[in-house]
Design a protein around this motif. Sequence first.
Motif, PDB file in Angstrom:
ATOM      1  N   GLU A 287      -3.724 111.093  32.147  1.00  0.00           N
ATOM      2  CA  GLU A 287      -4.895 110.479  31.518  1.00  0.00           C
ATOM      3  C   GLU A 287      -5.218 111.085  30.151  1.00  0.00           C
ATOM      4  O   GLU A 287      -5.993 110.515  29.380  1.00  0.00           O
ATOM      5  N   LEU A 288      -4.630 112.256  29.820  1.00  0.00           N
ATOM      6  CA  LEU A 288      -4.934 112.880  28.531  1.00  0.00           C
ATOM      7  C   LEU A 288      -4.449 112.035  27.352  1.00  0.00           C
ATOM      8  O   LEU A 288      -5.004 112.103  26.251  1.00  0.00           O
ATOM      9  N   SER A 289      -3.413 111.231  27.598  1.00  0.00           N
ATOM     10  CA  SER A 289      -2.860 110.419  26.508  1.00  0.00           C
ATOM     11  C   SER A 289      -3.448 109.019  26.460  1.00  0.00           C
ATOM     12  O   SER A 289      -3.112 108.229  25.570  1.00  0.00           O
ATOM     13  N   PHE A 290      -4.315 108.688  27.409  1.00  0.00           N
ATOM     14  CA  PHE A 290      -4.922 107.367  27.410  1.00  0.00           C
ATOM     15  C   PHE A 290      -5.941 107.272  26.285  1.00  0.00           C
ATOM     16  O   PHE A 290      -6.746 108.188  26.084  1.00  0.00           O
ATOM     17  N   GLU A 291      -5.939 106.116  25.612  1.00  0.00           N
ATOM     18  CA  GLU A 291      -6.913 105.922  24.530  1.00  0.00           C
ATOM     19  C   GLU A 291      -8.327 105.773  25.081  1.00  0.00           C
ATOM     20  O   GLU A 291      -9.294 106.216  24.462  1.00  0.00           O
ATOM     21  N   PHE A 292      -8.430 105.166  26.272  1.00  0.00           N
ATOM     22  CA  PHE A 292      -9.741 104.973  26.901  1.00  0.00           C
ATOM     23  C   PHE A 292      -9.935 105.902  28.100  1.00  0.00           C
ATOM     24  O   PHE A 292     -10.644 105.593  29.051  1.00  0.00           O
ATOM     25  N   GLY A 293      -9.298 107.041  28.089  1.00  0.00           N
ATOM     26  CA  GLY A 293      -9.397 107.995  29.198  1.00  0.00           C
ATOM     27  C   GLY A 293     -10.820 108.546  29.378  1.00  0.00           C
ATOM     28  O   GLY A 293     -11.319 108.660  30.500  1.00  0.00           O
ATOM     29  N   TYR A 294     -11.459 108.858  28.271  1.00  0.00           N
ATOM     30  CA  TYR A 294     -12.811 109.409  28.354  1.00  0.00           C
ATOM     31  C   TYR A 294     -13.807 108.398  28.922  1.00  0.00           C
ATOM     32  O   TYR A 294     -14.535 108.695  29.889  1.00  0.00           O
TER      33      TYR A 294
END
Length: 318
Positions: A287-294
């Motif tokens: 999830e660290l590389s997801f653009e919408f992870g946060y």
Amino acid sequence: MLHLFAIENGVLREKESAGEGIAAGHPQETTWVDVVEPDEQELSQVESFFEDTLPADDKEEIESSARYFSDEHGLHVHSLFLHQSDGRSRTSTVAFVVQEERLISFRDDVRMADFRLMRMRIRRGWVKASQPMDILLSILDQKVENLADAIEDVHRDLEQVGYSVLEEENGELDQDIERLARLEDTNGKIRLCLMDTQRAISFIQRYVRSDKYRRRTCAEIQHDIDTLLSHTTFLFDKINFLMDAAQGFINIQQNQIIKIFSIAAVVFLPPTMIASIYGMNFRVMPELSFEFGYPMAIGLMILSGIAPYWYFKRKGWL
């Protein structure tokens, strides 16, 4: 302090003393001598005129043999009287000595309402007597009447406390419990005085068996005492009921608070777990590389908090 009284034409009258205590009141003509908080001089006067009739030092003893007895000086009756002091109910013992020609009473408290009311009735000519025993019975009868009034006051206050405990939504339960404790203490002292008077009347009845009039007076007082004792038992039961109810309502309030904290802990537990997971510092976390992870993590925390709240609400637990 000495108060002197004499029977005149079948009515008890207060005698005026000219500042010299009992000597100025002609003790041989005095039917009732009320000794209140006496000093050494007054005690010596009573001893000299009435031949060592001072009560024993153990007048606070509760044994019948120490409170009710007869000797060469007459009948001795030690009776508890209720009075108010510093906003609380107190009891004090009054020692009576009944002789053929006079009644002598010894008390250490001047605040007793029974004796103030008795003096007021004497001044109005309401106390009829032909011998010292009549005076003692009038005092005990007056005492029972005042105890009945005290029971009525307790019952009236108990109704107010009961309304506060059972019906008022925003009642002060802590204050109600304190008021109930005071009422229980007052009711207990009233019952103690009634039981003591009951024993005193039983003792007196043994010496008036041949006197129909005084025997009937004793029987009437005993009947009143029996009725009042039943009423004090009822008041004890009601006080205990209200005490249990007040403590039960306090427990319910405390349980409601604990319930809120428990539900809050359950509601925030899943969001806390999600936040803990994504707060880990591992190198490989997809999830660290997801653009919408946060936003995804925030949404999961909000959803995991709403879900248990909705479930509790549906179950009716909130």
